[in-house]
Design an enzyme around this catalytic site. Structure first.
Site, PDB file in Angstrom:
ATOM      1  N   THR A  10       0.860  -1.188   0.000  1.00 10.81           N
ATOM      2  CA  THR A  10       0.000   0.000   0.000  1.00 10.81           C
ATOM      3  C   THR A  10       0.895   1.236   0.000  1.00 10.81           C
ATOM      4  O   THR A  10       1.961   1.252   0.616  1.00 10.81           O
ATOM      5  CB  THR A  10      -0.961   0.016   1.210  1.00 10.81           C
ATOM      6  OG1 THR A  10      -0.209   0.166   2.415  1.00 10.81           O
ATOM      7  CG2 THR A  10      -1.799  -1.253   1.268  1.00 10.81           C
ATOM      8  N   GLY A  11       0.463   2.263  -0.724  1.00 11.76           N
ATOM      9  CA  GLY A  11       1.328   3.424  -0.900  1.00 11.76           C
ATOM     10  C   GLY A  11       2.553   3.049  -1.720  1.00 11.76           C
ATOM     11  O   GLY A  11       3.649   3.567  -1.511  1.00 11.76           O
ATOM     12  N   GLY A  12       2.361   2.158  -2.681  1.00  7.91           N
ATOM     13  CA  GLY A  12       3.496   1.643  -3.463  1.00  7.91           C
ATOM     14  C   GLY A  12       3.845   2.462  -4.685  1.00  7.91           C
ATOM     15  O   GLY A  12       4.758   2.108  -5.429  1.00  7.91           O
ATOM     16  N   SER A  33       4.973   5.605  -4.707  1.00 11.46           N
ATOM     17  CA  SER A  33       5.996   6.637  -4.500  1.00 11.46           C
ATOM     18  C   SER A  33       6.850   6.284  -3.291  1.00 11.46           C
ATOM     19  O   SER A  33       6.530   5.366  -2.526  1.00 11.46           O
ATOM     20  CB  SER A  33       5.332   8.007  -4.289  1.00 11.46           C
ATOM     21  OG  SER A  33       4.543   7.987  -3.111  1.00 11.46           O
ATOM     22  N   GLY A  34       7.938   7.023  -3.120  1.00 10.71           N
ATOM     23  CA  GLY A  34       8.749   6.968  -1.909  1.00 10.71           C
ATOM     24  C   GLY A  34       9.214   5.565  -1.519  1.00 10.71           C
ATOM     25  O   GLY A  34       9.688   4.778  -2.344  1.00 10.71           O
ATOM     26  N   ILE A  35       9.060   5.275  -0.236  1.00  9.70           N
ATOM     27  CA  ILE A  35       9.532   4.005   0.327  1.00  9.70           C
ATOM     28  C   ILE A  35       8.785   2.824  -0.293  1.00  9.70           C
ATOM     29  O   ILE A  35       9.376   1.776  -0.594  1.00  9.70           O
ATOM     30  CB  ILE A  35       9.329   4.028   1.866  1.00  9.70           C
ATOM     31  CG1 ILE A  35      10.267   5.063   2.502  1.00  9.70           C
ATOM     32  CG2 ILE A  35       9.521   2.647   2.470  1.00  9.70           C
ATOM     33  CD1 ILE A  35       9.918   5.419   3.951  1.00  9.70           C
ATOM     34  N   GLY A  36       7.481   2.988  -0.494  1.00  3.59           N
ATOM     35  CA  GLY A  36       6.686   1.901  -1.082  1.00  3.59           C
ATOM     36  C   GLY A  36       7.139   1.586  -2.492  1.00  3.59           C
ATOM     37  O   GLY A  36       7.289   0.409  -2.863  1.00  3.59           O
ATOM     38  N   SER A  96       7.321   4.640  12.546  1.00  6.02           N
ATOM     39  CA  SER A  96       8.267   5.755  12.392  1.00  6.02           C
ATOM     40  C   SER A  96       9.021   5.911  13.694  1.00  6.02           C
ATOM     41  O   SER A  96       8.497   5.582  14.771  1.00  6.02           O
ATOM     42  CB  SER A  96       7.503   7.055  12.100  1.00  6.02           C
ATOM     43  OG  SER A  96       8.332   8.182  12.326  1.00  6.02           O
ATOM     44  N   TYR A 137       0.506  12.424  14.460  1.00  8.25           N
ATOM     45  CA  TYR A 137       1.212  11.452  13.609  1.00  8.25           C
ATOM     46  C   TYR A 137       1.938  10.415  14.482  1.00  8.25           C
ATOM     47  O   TYR A 137       1.828   9.196  14.255  1.00  8.25           O
ATOM     48  CB  TYR A 137       2.206  12.210  12.727  1.00  8.25           C
ATOM     49  CG  TYR A 137       3.102  11.352  11.870  1.00  8.25           C
ATOM     50  CD1 TYR A 137       2.629  10.772  10.700  1.00  8.25           C
ATOM     51  CD2 TYR A 137       4.440  11.144  12.220  1.00  8.25           C
ATOM     52  CE1 TYR A 137       3.465   9.993   9.898  1.00  8.25           C
ATOM     53  CE2 TYR A 137       5.277  10.377  11.428  1.00  8.25           C
ATOM     54  CZ  TYR A 137       4.787   9.805  10.264  1.00  8.25           C
ATOM     55  OH  TYR A 137       5.624   9.038   9.478  1.00  8.25           O
TER      56      TYR A 137
END
Ligand SMILES: NC(=O)c1ccc[n+]([C@@H]2O[C@H](COP(=O)([O-])OP(=O)(O)OC[C@H]3O[C@@H](n4cnc5c(N)ncnc54)[C@H](OP(=O)(O)O)[C@@H]3O)[C@@H](O)[C@H]2O)c1
Length: 247
Positions: free
Chosen positions: A12-14, A16-19, A137, A150
């Site tokens: 999930t969230g794949g 951009s970024g870390i994903g 995090s 957060y």
């Protein structure tokens, strides 16, 4: 080179970024990957870069209906899942005096509820020996300015890594948490004015023992380890933070 040939992953969230970095690492090593996110344009660009072993399914993890659609698509595309990277998240950096109910609810709806129900909806597809990785995090153990909501959500995920591990253990599924330190992915700029993001980033570099941000690829390698290789590890948190919470 094809260390993950024959393996199936959902991220999930794949887009951009870390994903995305994790999707790239796994696809390059032979895995088939389904990525999700809300922005069709981001998903299309990611899918283009990842090639035919990647499928993009648009959806919002805070919507249980979207998660049902995701689970059905994953069942059709992959059948079973060997690695589930529960990574979608937003920041909501804001002094606690200015926090609104709307921002608070959105942060918990995506970062906490979204993560929990992603695991619940995809659990029936997890293979024996599968690895679930939740993105928490370093904020979950630090008292950083403007991160109260957060950080609380990420602490909830750290806790869920333990309790969901216990519940999924009888099925031979491991659940662990990855805890990144600062990684320059653009996530800050998406949630605060440019100037505030620059100030926040400078403070993170100054306090970090390595005096730098991590890269998405450095986090991706740790995620792949937890998902596939850490076969005697469950309920744990792997911190990848340049030492900021350790030294
Ligand atoms: N970068 C850091 O310094 C850092 C440090 C510690 C932890 N993290 C965590 O790492 C994870 C990845 O963040 P990142 O830094 O790689 O930033 P990013 O590039 O913004 O990644 C976040 C991803 O989550 C997706 N997303 C956000 N809300 C969503 C929703 N409701 N439904 C589905 N997808 C959603 C975004 O896509 P759409 O916007 O298209 O939906 C995006 O692809 C997050 O959980 C973040 O909290 C980051």
């Amino acid at each position: 080179m094809n260390a993950y040939s024959g393996k199936n992953a959902v991220i999930t969230g794949g887009g951009s970024g870390i994903g995305f970095a994790t999707a790239k690492l796994l696809v390059d090593a032979g895995a088939r990957v389904v990525i999700t996110g809300r922005s069709q344009a981001t998903l299309d660009a990611a899918r283009q870069r990842l090639g035919t072993n990647a499928t993009a399914v648009r959806g919002d993890v805070s919507s249980l209906g979207d998660l049902d659609v995701l689970a059905a698509r994953v069942r059709d595309e992959l059948g079973t899942v060997d690695a589930l990277f529960v990574n979608a998240g937003i920041t909501s950096a804001m002094p606690f005096e200015s926090m609104t109910e709307e921002v608070y609810d959105q942060s918990f709806a995506i970062n906490v509820k979204g993560a929990f129900f992603t695991v619940q909806k995809l659990a029936p597809l997890l293979s024996t020996g599968a690895g679930v990785v939740l993105t928490t995090s370093v904020a979950n153990v630090m008292g950083m300015l403007e991160t109260s909501v957060y950080a609380a959500g990420k602490a909830a995920l750290r806790s869920m890594a333990r309790s969901l591990s216990r519940e999924l253990l009888p099925r031979g599924v491991r659940v662990n948490a990855i805890s990144p330190g600062p990684v320059d992915t653009g996530i800050l700029e998406s949630s605060m004015p440019q100037e505030a993001a620059e100030r926040f980033k400078a403070a993170r570099v100054a306090e970090n023992p390595m005096r730098r941000f991590g890269t998405p690829e450095e986090i991706a390698r740790a995620v792949a380890f937890l998902a596939f290789d850490a076969t005697y590890t469950t309920g744990a948190e792997l911190v990848v933070d340049g030492g900021v919470t350790q030294l």
